[in-house]
Design an enzyme around this catalytic site. Structure first.
Site, short mmCIF file in Angstrom:
data_model
loop_
_atom_site.label_atom_id
_atom_site.label_comp_id
_atom_site.label_asym_id
_atom_site.label_seq_id
_atom_site.Cartn_x
_atom_site.Cartn_y
_atom_site.Cartn_z
N ASP A 1 -4.19 -8.26 -7.59
CA ASP A 1 -3.68 -8.54 -5.93
C ASP A 1 -4.59 -10.20 -5.19
OD1 ASP A 1 -2.70 -8.06 -2.97
OD2 ASP A 1 -3.77 -6.63 -2.81
N HIS B 1 -8.41 -7.56 -7.15
CA HIS B 1 -9.23 -8.59 -6.32
C HIS B 1 -9.44 -7.77 -4.62
CE1 HIS B 1 -6.68 -10.63 -8.90
NE2 HIS B 1 -6.98 -11.90 -7.89
N HIS C 1 0.91 -1.46 -0.43
CA HIS C 1 -0.04 -0.30 -0.20
C HIS C 1 0.51 0.97 -0.01
CE1 HIS C 1 -3.44 -2.81 1.92
NE2 HIS C 1 -3.55 -2.36 0.43
N GLU D 1 -14.73 -7.87 -7.14
CA GLU D 1 -13.84 -8.61 -6.00
C GLU D 1 -14.93 -10.20 -5.91
OE1 GLU D 1 -12.99 -11.37 -3.25
OE2 GLU D 1 -12.16 -10.07 -3.35
N ALA E 1 -11.15 -12.38 -11.49
CA ALA E 1 -10.65 -10.86 -12.01
C ALA E 1 -9.90 -10.70 -13.03
CB ALA E 1 -8.99 -10.68 -10.96
N SER F 1 -6.50 -1.97 0.10
CA SER F 1 -6.74 -0.76 -1.34
C SER F 1 -7.72 -0.56 -2.51
CB SER F 1 -5.48 -1.91 -2.49
OG SER F 1 -6.44 -3.00 -2.50
#
Length: 280
Positions: free
Chosen positions: A163, A41, A18, A117, A143, A99
């Site tokens: 991610d 993600h 991050h 997601e 994703a 994120s």
């Protein structure tokens, strides 16, 4: 789809990931033209570090807990720490920004964000987190399907964060294939791919697969906090960054060692190198 990030939120891997994400977003903000963020993600957006699952592992104690309430060990960490502070204005560390919240803090009125997601419960939580936020759209989707659906963005500028939770044994291969597809659709975009450092051979295979795609201008940034003498634990965190902002490599070469010194470790260190340079 059993992975729940609440058990790991705010740990050293999150801090590294991050902090770099916030730096990239800060660079995007430097130009007035709008940009788009695609997070493939996305998770649930924010995490309660006082919750029972978070306290069960207490991983945040060795991550954001080591930075909270102390002077930043490097100026490059300021955008990240500002985003954490924004969720905890009373000075007590409770909420950790995933994120999506890191990115949302960087958006201006002309920018937007697309969140993806797959987990149905997490997707519902994410939609609730950003309800009525016109700058954010949330999609329950795979994703890698989302890379086809949302690229290239109309803004022509922006960032794709990939991610994965690494639940699947072929996740490294899927990432390399997904990046190749996405880069063909949007060769000028910034791509940041996070990966765990457990087994070094797996990381080498992943990097080799990306190198063989011929994609230019690929930067590797890694932070490890344990010696890499076992693949049974998380030894470190890596980011593969395509089209990194100008001088990001220089900033990371100074920031990541300072971050390593600020976090608990039994060894390891920081490294920044070019997997493939800019095409001539």
């Amino acid at each position: 789809m059993n992975y729940r990030h609440i058990f790991h939120a705010g740990n050293p891997a999150d801090v590294m990931k991050h902090a770099v994400l916030a730096l990239i977003l800060d660079h995007l903000r430097a130009k007035p033209a709008p940009f788009c963020v695609l997070d493939t993600h996305a998770g649930i957006g924010r995490y309660d570090l006082t919750s029972e699952p978070a306290r069960k592992t207490a991983e945040s104690d060795d991550g954001i807990g080591r930075l909270w309430g102390r002077p930043a060990p490097h100026p490059g960490l300021a955008p990240y720490l500002d985003a954490v502070q924004a969720l905890n204005p009373d000075g007590a560390l409770r909420w950790y920004p995933g994120s999506p919240r890191i990115a949302r803090a960087a958006l201006r009125p002309q920018d937007r964000m697309v969140l993806v997601e797959l987990h149905p419960d997490d997707a519902r939580s994410l939609k609730s987190e950003f309800a009525d936020d016109r700058a954010v759209s949330v999609h329950q989707s795979d994703a890698y399907t989302a890379l086809k659906a949302h690229l290239p963005p109309k803004e022509k500028r922006g960032l794709v964060l990939i991610d994965p939770p690494f639940e699947q044994p072929d996740e490294f291969a899927r990432m390399a294939e997904g990046l190749a597809l996405a880069h063909r659709r949007w060769s000028t975009g910034i791509f940041a791919l996070w990966y765990p450092i457990k087994e070094r051979a797996a990381v080498w295979r992943f990097q080799d697969a990306v190198e063989k795609t011929g994609i230019p201008k690929v930067l590797i940034a890694e932070l490890t906090w344990h010696p890499e003498d076992t693949h049974l634990r998380l030894n470190g965190s890596g980011l593969l960054i395509v089209n990194p902002p100008w001088k990001l490599d220089e900033t990371l070469r100074a920031m990541l060692p300072a971050l390593h010194d600020a976090l608990p470790s039994t060894g390891g260190g920081a490294s920044v190198s070019w997997l493939t340079p800019e095409a001539s």
